[in-house]
Design an enzyme around this catalytic site. Structure first.
Site, short mmCIF file in Angstrom:
data_model
loop_
_atom_site.label_atom_id
_atom_site.label_comp_id
_atom_site.label_asym_id
_atom_site.label_seq_id
_atom_site.Cartn_x
_atom_site.Cartn_y
_atom_site.Cartn_z
N LYS A 1 0.84 -1.20 0.00
CA LYS A 1 0.00 0.00 0.00
C LYS A 1 0.88 1.25 0.00
CE LYS A 1 -4.19 -1.43 2.43
NZ LYS A 1 -5.06 -1.05 3.55
N ASP B 1 -9.14 1.98 4.70
CA ASP B 1 -9.60 0.63 5.00
C ASP B 1 -10.27 0.15 3.73
OD1 ASP B 1 -9.63 -1.44 6.97
OD2 ASP B 1 -11.81 -1.28 6.95
N SER B 2 -9.95 -1.05 3.35
CA SER B 2 -10.40 -1.50 2.05
C SER B 2 -10.75 -2.97 2.10
CB SER B 2 -9.29 -1.26 1.02
OG SER B 2 -8.08 -1.82 1.47
N GLY C 1 -2.88 -9.38 -2.08
CA GLY C 1 -4.23 -9.75 -1.67
C GLY C 1 -4.99 -10.51 -2.74
N ASP D 1 -5.75 -9.57 -5.70
CA ASP D 1 -5.48 -9.07 -7.05
C ASP D 1 -5.51 -10.15 -8.15
OD1 ASP D 1 -5.37 -6.41 -6.44
OD2 ASP D 1 -3.19 -6.28 -6.35
N LYS E 1 -3.03 -0.31 -12.64
CA LYS E 1 -3.89 -0.49 -11.46
C LYS E 1 -4.08 0.85 -10.75
CE LYS E 1 -4.48 -2.75 -7.01
NZ LYS E 1 -3.90 -3.47 -5.88
N HIS F 1 -9.76 1.13 -6.67
CA HIS F 1 -10.57 1.71 -5.60
C HIS F 1 -9.74 2.69 -4.77
CE1 HIS F 1 -8.35 -1.78 -4.46
NE2 HIS F 1 -8.72 -1.80 -3.21
N ARG F 2 -8.47 2.35 -4.55
CA ARG F 2 -7.59 3.20 -3.74
C ARG F 2 -7.30 4.51 -4.49
NH1 ARG F 2 -4.62 -0.62 -2.77
NH2 ARG F 2 -5.91 -1.26 -1.05
#
Ligand code: IMP
Length: 200
Positions: free
Chosen positions: A13, A70-71, A149, A151, A171, A176-177
């Protein structure tokens, strides 16, 4: 240079955020730079609560502006699971993937979305939260070794590759991030001078 702390110890991250902040006049630190940080229990009812809790704890501990995300992955056929429990769905990434694929065995509806909520905390207060998402499908078997994760089993709408097969730079544009981060950055640029030197 001003700096901001991202409240995560997840090196993947940190790398994604470092790329997203590459054009900004701000230096990114993370909890990897604060090994004494006591940690936060992610026991919130939703992504927003957990992100706010992490951002606030980091802001107070590091005494600088902080943000946290948080995801997780929400799968339609599983009523939104694993959702806020994505990180704890099983013990490791390969086990989480195997468990999810098993839960979706023979399931024709493979729609899913990644969600990310970013919270920003300044001067001991959470000032705003932002939600981002990317919609797609869960493929039948993992593909690609990139990312982290879930992915390798998530194929975003409009692409032939899973997140695990994509270059990180692609990506970054659609995740989403990235979506939540763009909203957060816009807010910071429009509303605040939270990244000014005064705060740091
Ligand atoms: P947290 O946001 O650190 O609590 O982690 C949520 C969990 O959701 C991660 O451990 C991953 O399993 C999953 N997750 C969140 N974002 C992504 C992503 O971009 N790719 C793959 N998995 C992700």
């Amino acid at each position: 240079m001003a700096y901001i702390v991202v409240a995560t110890g997840n090196a993947h991250k940190v790398e994604e955020y470092r790329r997203l902040l590459a054009d900004q006049q701000v230096e990114l630190k993370s909890l990897l730079d604060y090994p004494g940080f006591p940690g936060v229990e992610e026991d919130g009812a939703d992504f927003r609560e957990n992100a706010a809790k992490k951002a606030l704890a980091a802001c107070k501990y590091c005494d600088v502006p902080a943000f946290a995300d948080d995801s997780g992955l929400e799968v339609e056929a599983l009523d939104g699971a694993p959702g806020v429990h994505s990180a704890r769905y099983a013990a490791s990434d390969p086990e989480r993937i195997a468990k999810l694929l098993e839960a979706l065995r023979d399931q024709p509806n493979r729609r899913a979305r990644f969600v990310c909520v970013i919270a920003i905390a300044v001067n001991g207060e959470v000032i705003e939260t932002f939600e981002g998402e990317v919609r797609g499908t869960i493929v039948e078997a993992p593909r690609g070794a990139g990312g982290f994760g879930y992915d390798p089993i998530f194929q975003p709408d409009g692409y032939e590759q899973t997140f695990g097969e994509m270059p990180g730079e692609l990506k970054d544009q659609i995740s989403h991030r990235a979506d939540a981060f763009r909203k957060a950055l816009q807010f910071v640029e429009d509303e605040m001078s939270v990244l000014d030197d005064d705060f740091c």
